[in-house]
Enzyme design. Structure first.
Site, mmCIF file in Angstrom:
data_model
loop_
_atom_site.group_PDB
_atom_site.id
_atom_site.type_symbol
_atom_site.label_atom_id
_atom_site.label_comp_id
_atom_site.label_asym_id
_atom_site.label_seq_id
_atom_site.Cartn_x
_atom_site.Cartn_y
_atom_site.Cartn_z
ATOM 1 N N HIS A 220 0.919 -1.204 -0.069
ATOM 2 C CA HIS A 220 0.016 -0.037 -0.013
ATOM 3 C C HIS A 220 0.483 1.202 -0.092
ATOM 4 O O HIS A 220 0.637 2.175 0.776
ATOM 5 C CB HIS A 220 -1.214 -0.255 1.518
ATOM 6 C CG HIS A 220 -1.905 0.609 1.134
ATOM 7 N ND1 HIS A 220 -2.304 2.379 0.960
ATOM 8 C CD2 HIS A 220 -3.614 0.635 1.403
ATOM 9 C CE1 HIS A 220 -3.032 2.603 0.967
ATOM 10 N NE2 HIS A 220 -4.166 1.183 1.134
ATOM 11 N N GLU A 324 0.203 1.355 -6.119
ATOM 12 C CA GLU A 324 0.031 -0.211 -4.498
ATOM 13 C C GLU A 324 -0.129 -1.310 -5.597
ATOM 14 O O GLU A 324 -0.871 -1.722 -6.574
ATOM 15 C CB GLU A 324 -1.499 -0.859 -3.786
ATOM 16 C CG GLU A 324 -1.645 0.966 -3.366
ATOM 17 C CD GLU A 324 -3.370 1.358 -2.214
ATOM 18 O OE1 GLU A 324 -3.428 -0.445 -2.113
ATOM 19 O OE2 GLU A 324 -3.616 1.868 -2.445
HETATM 20 O O1 TA6 Z 1 -5.665 1.317 -1.194
HETATM 21 C C1 TA6 Z 1 -7.108 2.207 -0.957
HETATM 22 C C2 TA6 Z 1 -7.466 1.642 0.590
HETATM 23 O O2 TA6 Z 1 -8.468 0.855 0.467
HETATM 24 C C3 TA6 Z 1 -8.960 3.045 0.524
HETATM 25 O O3 TA6 Z 1 -9.982 2.501 0.403
HETATM 26 C C4 TA6 Z 1 -8.291 3.300 1.701
HETATM 27 O O4 TA6 Z 1 -9.769 3.554 3.087
HETATM 28 C C5 TA6 Z 1 -7.142 3.007 2.078
HETATM 29 O O5 TA6 Z 1 -6.838 1.868 2.054
HETATM 30 C C6 TA6 Z 1 -7.331 3.388 3.548
HETATM 31 O O6 TA6 Z 1 -7.314 2.657 4.289
HETATM 32 P P1 TA6 Z 1 -6.916 2.138 5.632
HETATM 33 O O7 TA6 Z 1 -7.331 1.065 6.188
HETATM 34 O O8 TA6 Z 1 -5.893 2.506 5.431
HETATM 35 O O9 TA6 Z 1 -7.715 3.952 6.030
#
Ligand code: TA6
Length: 367
Positions: A220, A324
């Site tokens: 991520h 990502e």
């Molecule tokens: O990768 C994108 C995502 O899944 C979004 O939907 C957003 O919510 C982000 O990740 C961050 O997630 P988190 O649980 O770290 O707030």
């Protein structure tokens, strides 16, 4: 005799020989193969003892304490590039170029407190990406404390001139209650000679009950950008994607490179192995290469969602973009004894930007 100039960071082997641990500081110029001072002698023997390790440049690896006393490993490269990795989450939280410029976004409001994941850097999403399953969002690996892997199995890749660290995460008895599987997750993080940052994951099913398991995954990665409205992503145009803002409905991307003027949360499917993120203002291009990870997630929360996140500054969405390397649409299935590998490599290069076009030779035709 190999000479390494080392600006006073620390390293020693743990008594059990189980790898590096917080250790004594030593001279700024030391010899690995032979030494004239007692400090250098003990350091040299530590390096010699570990010469079988695949990560040869142990003297460019420091194991110390970070925020809230959490353990971290700092990798450095000869020209001054560096990376910081927290054992909490097995998470890279900093990646700097030779000028000391930060290339990853880390929120000023990031908390370094269990069980909250660290907002920024490169969280590892495993065994579940986002809410594609019944586990907590993005799985539990990002809020577990990883260990330094004392004895990583050999890699085919040659790491002899690179600073790297091998981490490992295994199921805990507590975790088996929520995800009833046994696994070994090995993560190698390597800072290459040019400052490139490579993450390689090897996940093995160690179930003894004969059961396979399925998982989804993502690196991520939060890239630091000058201004999101000056950024474009190349390599994903015309591809299909699942839109998380529209109930994961499937669409096809239209037009040119992707630019940003509102919230984006998309999972691009069957993506190429190379994606470029161009930051026009900074004249910098991030190149992301991946292997074993067919999908690519692109996320920016924009203003409203930014304000709703406690660990994210109201205006910080302007200075980050998540791209990502991921495997989301088709989960990976491993039988007992099987291992999966997924790799993401990122580099930052000066943009050769001319009339709105990225020089394709530089990014898409190079290795
Ligand atoms: O990768 C994108 C995502 O899944 C979004 O939907 C957003 O919510 C982000 O990740 C961050 O997630 P988190 O649980 O770290 O707030």
């Amino acid at each position: 005799m190999k000479k390494i100039i080392n600006k006073g960071f620390s390293l020693s082997l743990s008594p059990s020989g189980s790898g590096i641990k917080p250790g004594a500081r030593f001279d700024s110029s030391i010899s690995v193969r032979s030494s004239t001072t007692s400090t250098a002698t003990s350091t040299a023997s530590a390096a010699e003892t570990n010469m079988n390790s695949p990560c040869r440049e142990k003297l460019f690896v420091e194991h110390c304490k970070g925020v809230n006393g959490l353990e971290k490993v700092v990798l450095r490269e000869v020209r001054g590039c560096s990376a910081e990795i927290y054992l909490y989450g097995g998470q890279v939280i900093s990646w700097k170029n030779e000028y000391g410029e930060e290339l990853l976004f880390l929120s000023s409001k990031a908390t370094f407190t269990h069980p909250k994941p660290i907002r920024g850097g490169i969280p590892i999403c495993f065994p579940q990406f986002a809410n594609h399953g019944s586990l907590e969002k993005h799985g539990f690996a990002r809020s577990r404390v990883w260990s330094i892997d004392p004895d990583p199995p050999p890699f085919s890749a040659n790491s002899s001139s690179q600073a790297c660290v091998d981490l490992i995460l295994k199921h805990s008895e507590e975790e088996v209650k929520i995800w009833p599987h046994r696994y070994e997750f090995r993560l190698r993080i390597t800072l290459g000679p040019g400052g490139d940052l490579m993450l390689t994951s090897r996940i093995r099913n160690t179930n003894t009950d004969g059961k396979s398991f399925a998982f989804t995954f993502a690196y991520h990665t939060y890239f630091a950008v000058s201004d999101i409205s000056e950024v474009r992503v190349e390599g994903l145009e015309t591809l299909d994607y699942l839109d998380n803002l529209k109930d994961k409905e499937r669409f096809t991307e239209q037009g040119d490179a992707i630019t940003f003027e509102s919230e984006v949360d998309k999972v691009y499917l069957s993506t190429p192995t190379k994606i470029a993120i161009l930051d026009h203002e900074r004249k910098r291009t991030f190149v992301l290469r991946k292997d074993g990870l067919p999908d690519a997630v692109v996320w920016n929360p924009w203003d409203k969602k930014a304000k709703a996140m406690a660990d994210f500054g109201d205006d910080e969405y302007k200075h980050m973009l998540c791209v990502e390397a991921a495997c989301v649409e088709k989960p990976i299935i491993l039988k007992p004894g099987e291992e999966w590998r997924g790799r993401q490599e990122i580099s930052a290069v000066p943009s050769s930007y001319c009339s709105g076009q990225l020089d394709p030779k530089k990014v898409f035709q190079s290795d």
